[in-house]
Design a protein around this motif. Structure first.
Motif, mmCIF file in Angstrom:
data_model
loop_
_atom_site.group_PDB
_atom_site.id
_atom_site.type_symbol
_atom_site.label_atom_id
_atom_site.label_comp_id
_atom_site.label_asym_id
_atom_site.label_seq_id
_atom_site.Cartn_x
_atom_site.Cartn_y
_atom_site.Cartn_z
ATOM 1 N N LEU A 116 9.898 -32.501 56.283
ATOM 2 C CA LEU A 116 9.644 -31.221 56.954
ATOM 3 C C LEU A 116 10.232 -30.072 56.139
ATOM 4 O O LEU A 116 11.319 -30.193 55.573
ATOM 5 C CB LEU A 116 10.272 -31.229 58.355
ATOM 6 N N TYR A 117 9.497 -28.986 56.076
ATOM 7 C CA TYR A 117 9.968 -27.803 55.334
ATOM 8 C C TYR A 117 9.642 -26.560 56.163
ATOM 9 O O TYR A 117 8.480 -26.338 56.524
ATOM 10 C CB TYR A 117 9.256 -27.737 53.976
ATOM 11 N N PHE A 118 10.669 -25.780 56.449
ATOM 12 C CA PHE A 118 10.470 -24.566 57.246
ATOM 13 C C PHE A 118 10.797 -23.339 56.402
ATOM 14 O O PHE A 118 11.785 -23.337 55.663
ATOM 15 C CB PHE A 118 11.375 -24.597 58.487
ATOM 16 N N THR A 119 9.955 -22.342 56.495
ATOM 17 C CA THR A 119 10.225 -21.095 55.784
ATOM 18 C C THR A 119 10.014 -19.914 56.743
ATOM 19 O O THR A 119 9.162 -19.977 57.633
ATOM 20 C CB THR A 119 9.303 -20.917 54.551
ATOM 21 N N ASP A 120 10.813 -18.863 56.521
ATOM 22 C CA ASP A 120 10.679 -17.664 57.361
ATOM 23 C C ASP A 120 9.438 -16.843 57.010
ATOM 24 O O ASP A 120 9.041 -15.962 57.772
ATOM 25 C CB ASP A 120 11.913 -16.760 57.179
ATOM 26 N N VAL A 121 8.862 -17.109 55.858
ATOM 27 C CA VAL A 121 7.701 -16.313 55.410
ATOM 28 C C VAL A 121 6.560 -16.446 56.411
ATOM 29 O O VAL A 121 6.264 -17.547 56.884
ATOM 30 C CB VAL A 121 7.238 -16.795 54.015
ATOM 31 N N LEU A 122 5.937 -15.318 56.758
ATOM 32 C CA LEU A 122 4.801 -15.348 57.687
ATOM 33 C C LEU A 122 3.557 -15.818 56.925
ATOM 34 O O LEU A 122 3.413 -15.533 55.728
ATOM 35 C CB LEU A 122 4.576 -13.944 58.277
ATOM 36 N N TRP A 123 2.657 -16.514 57.615
ATOM 37 C CA TRP A 123 1.530 -17.135 56.914
ATOM 38 C C TRP A 123 0.735 -16.155 56.033
ATOM 39 O O TRP A 123 0.412 -16.469 54.888
ATOM 40 C CB TRP A 123 0.607 -17.868 57.894
ATOM 41 N N PRO A 124 0.444 -14.945 56.478
ATOM 42 C CA PRO A 124 -0.329 -14.049 55.594
ATOM 43 C C PRO A 124 0.409 -13.720 54.288
ATOM 44 O O PRO A 124 -0.233 -13.352 53.296
ATOM 45 C CB PRO A 124 -0.527 -12.785 56.450
ATOM 46 N N ASP A 125 1.730 -13.865 54.266
ATOM 47 C CA ASP A 125 2.508 -13.583 53.049
ATOM 48 C C ASP A 125 2.768 -14.843 52.219
ATOM 49 O O ASP A 125 3.398 -14.761 51.156
ATOM 50 C CB ASP A 125 3.870 -12.964 53.412
ATOM 51 N N PHE A 126 2.358 -15.988 52.708
ATOM 52 C CA PHE A 126 2.621 -17.243 51.992
ATOM 53 C C PHE A 126 1.770 -17.259 50.715
ATOM 54 O O PHE A 126 0.577 -16.983 50.751
ATOM 55 C CB PHE A 126 2.262 -18.428 52.902
ATOM 56 N N ASP A 127 2.391 -17.571 49.588
ATOM 57 C CA ASP A 127 1.640 -17.499 48.322
ATOM 58 C C ASP A 127 2.016 -18.663 47.403
ATOM 59 O O ASP A 127 2.756 -19.571 47.792
ATOM 60 C CB ASP A 127 1.877 -16.145 47.631
ATOM 61 N N ALA A 128 1.512 -18.592 46.163
ATOM 62 C CA ALA A 128 1.725 -19.676 45.198
ATOM 63 C C ALA A 128 3.211 -19.937 44.967
ATOM 64 O O ALA A 128 3.652 -21.092 44.880
ATOM 65 C CB ALA A 128 1.040 -19.325 43.881
ATOM 66 N N ALA A 129 4.008 -18.870 44.891
ATOM 67 C CA ALA A 129 5.446 -19.036 44.629
ATOM 68 C C ALA A 129 6.129 -19.741 45.801
ATOM 69 O O ALA A 129 7.010 -20.587 45.613
ATOM 70 C CB ALA A 129 6.087 -17.673 44.382
ATOM 71 N N GLU A 130 5.718 -19.384 47.025
ATOM 72 C CA GLU A 130 6.300 -20.037 48.214
ATOM 73 C C GLU A 130 5.913 -21.507 48.253
ATOM 74 O O GLU A 130 6.719 -22.371 48.611
ATOM 75 C CB GLU A 130 5.816 -19.349 49.503
ATOM 76 N N LEU A 131 4.669 -21.790 47.885
ATOM 77 C CA LEU A 131 4.221 -23.186 47.864
ATOM 78 C C LEU A 131 5.021 -23.972 46.829
ATOM 79 O O LEU A 131 5.473 -25.091 47.088
ATOM 80 C CB LEU A 131 2.717 -23.254 47.546
ATOM 81 N N GLN A 132 5.228 -23.359 45.674
ATOM 82 C CA GLN A 132 6.000 -24.012 44.614
ATOM 83 C C GLN A 132 7.420 -24.326 45.104
ATOM 84 O O GLN A 132 7.955 -25.410 44.845
ATOM 85 C CB GLN A 132 6.043 -23.112 43.377
ATOM 86 N N ARG A 133 8.008 -23.376 45.846
ATOM 87 C CA ARG A 133 9.355 -23.582 46.394
ATOM 88 C C ARG A 133 9.380 -24.814 47.311
ATOM 89 O O ARG A 133 10.277 -25.641 47.248
ATOM 90 C CB ARG A 133 9.750 -22.328 47.204
ATOM 91 N N ALA A 134 8.362 -24.916 48.147
ATOM 92 C CA ALA A 134 8.303 -26.056 49.083
ATOM 93 C C ALA A 134 8.125 -27.367 48.317
ATOM 94 O O ALA A 134 8.756 -28.376 48.642
ATOM 95 C CB ALA A 134 7.143 -25.858 50.064
ATOM 96 N N ILE A 135 7.288 -27.343 47.286
ATOM 97 C CA ILE A 135 7.045 -28.566 46.507
ATOM 98 C C ILE A 135 8.310 -28.964 45.754
ATOM 99 O O ILE A 135 8.676 -30.140 45.710
ATOM 100 C CB ILE A 135 5.835 -28.375 45.558
ATOM 101 N N ASP A 136 8.995 -27.978 45.176
ATOM 102 C CA ASP A 136 10.248 -28.266 44.462
ATOM 103 C C ASP A 136 11.254 -28.903 45.414
ATOM 104 O O ASP A 136 11.964 -29.842 45.057
ATOM 105 C CB ASP A 136 10.850 -26.984 43.871
#
Ligand code: IPE
Ligand code: IPE
Ligand code: MG
Length: 258
Positions: A209-229
């Motif tokens: 499980l991975y939780f981020t404060d970023v709102l979905w419309p602001d979710f981007d490639a960098a946020e995805l990379q953070r989750a994958i890392d």
């Protein structure tokens, strides 16, 4: 000869599931109606689908509309269904060109005839797509899915096609909407809420499980990379001990010829 061999504790990220939350709050922050947030959320979906393909992810499951979301004000429900139809129409060619296969999970009986028809057509047209399977959860609830599976099993048991005494997890899961879809490796929820909200209850038993404060419309490639890392640093034990775990060798290493 193989060089740069990478040893990881986690299997490669094959199936990513996302609870796309925070569209309404994003719109509020901008002083816009909630629907504007949903509109922006659809833009994020198209970007993230491309990113997942670049990451070699084979399955992307998106929670788009829950069984509980039917209780929202009717104009918002109508707007979401309208956006879904627009999405299917605008992405049709892109899905065909990009090898994206659409799969829909959820209780379709509650969807309108036009939405059901558009989904069925797109699923049929994209069925040969082998690059990424996009699983859209619509009118979907994990509890509802499990109850529907139990009903199907009861029907088949009454016909003598299933023996409930020998029913096990593996056979049960074939009655779920996600039959043939592997379980999610990583489940992301945006917008700071730390709950599952009835998404993939059965299938996420061992998802990271991975939780981020970023709102979905602001979710981007960098946020995805953070989750994958973050996922790459997890240790998936599946109930075993550390000593029992076998390191997973990642096979994308480059070959050196001299
Ligand atoms: C997620 O955003 C999209 C759907 C549930 C359809 P929300 O609409 O839940 O946005 P918030 O949580 O109100 O900010
Ligand atoms: C979950 O978000 C459903 C989707 C993302 C489609 P909600 O906004 O409906 O969840 P709750 O109500 O905050 O738990
Ligand atoms: Mg929400």
């Amino acid at each position: 000869m193989v060089a740069h061999s990478t040893i990881k504790n986690v299997p490669p990220l094959n199936h990513l599931a996302i609870i796309m939350d925070g569209n309404g709050r994003w719109a509020k922050q901008q002083g816009l109606p909630r629907v504007a947030g949903h509109h922006q959320g659809v833009q994020t979906v198209t970007r993230i689908v491309d990113e997942c393909i670049s990451h070699g992810i084979a399955y992307l499951s998106l929670f788009a509309f829950s069984s509980e979301n039917w209780g929202r004000p009717q104009p918002e429900v109508d707007a979401l269904m309208g956006l879904l139809l627009q999405f299917l129409a605008s992405q049709r060619q892109r899905m065909l060109d990009g090898g994206i296969r659409l799969r829909v999970i959820g209780d379709r009986r509650r969807l309108s005839d036009s939405v059901r028809a558009a989904l069925a057509t797109t699923e049929e047209e994209t069925r040969a797509g082998s690059c990424l399977t996009l699983v859209l959860a619509l009118s979907y609830g994990g509890r509802d899915e499990i109850v529907r599976a139990a009903q199907k099993i009861a029907e088949q048991a009454a016909l003598g096609l299933v023996d409930f005494k020998t029913l096990d997890n593996k056979q049960f899961s074939t009655f779920l909407d996600t039959t043939d879809i592997p379980e999610p490796d990583l489940l992301i929820r945006t917008s700071g809420e730390m709950r599952i909200s009835n998404f993939l209850l059965w299938q996420s038993a061992y998802a990271e499980l991975y939780f981020t404060d970023v709102l979905w419309p602001d979710f981007d490639a960098a946020e995805l990379q953070r989750a994958i890392d973050d996922y790459q640093c997890r240790k998936r034990r599946f109930g075993l001990t550390d000593d029992q775990l076998q390191p997973v060798s990642v096979t994308d290493d480059k070959e050196i010829t001299n």
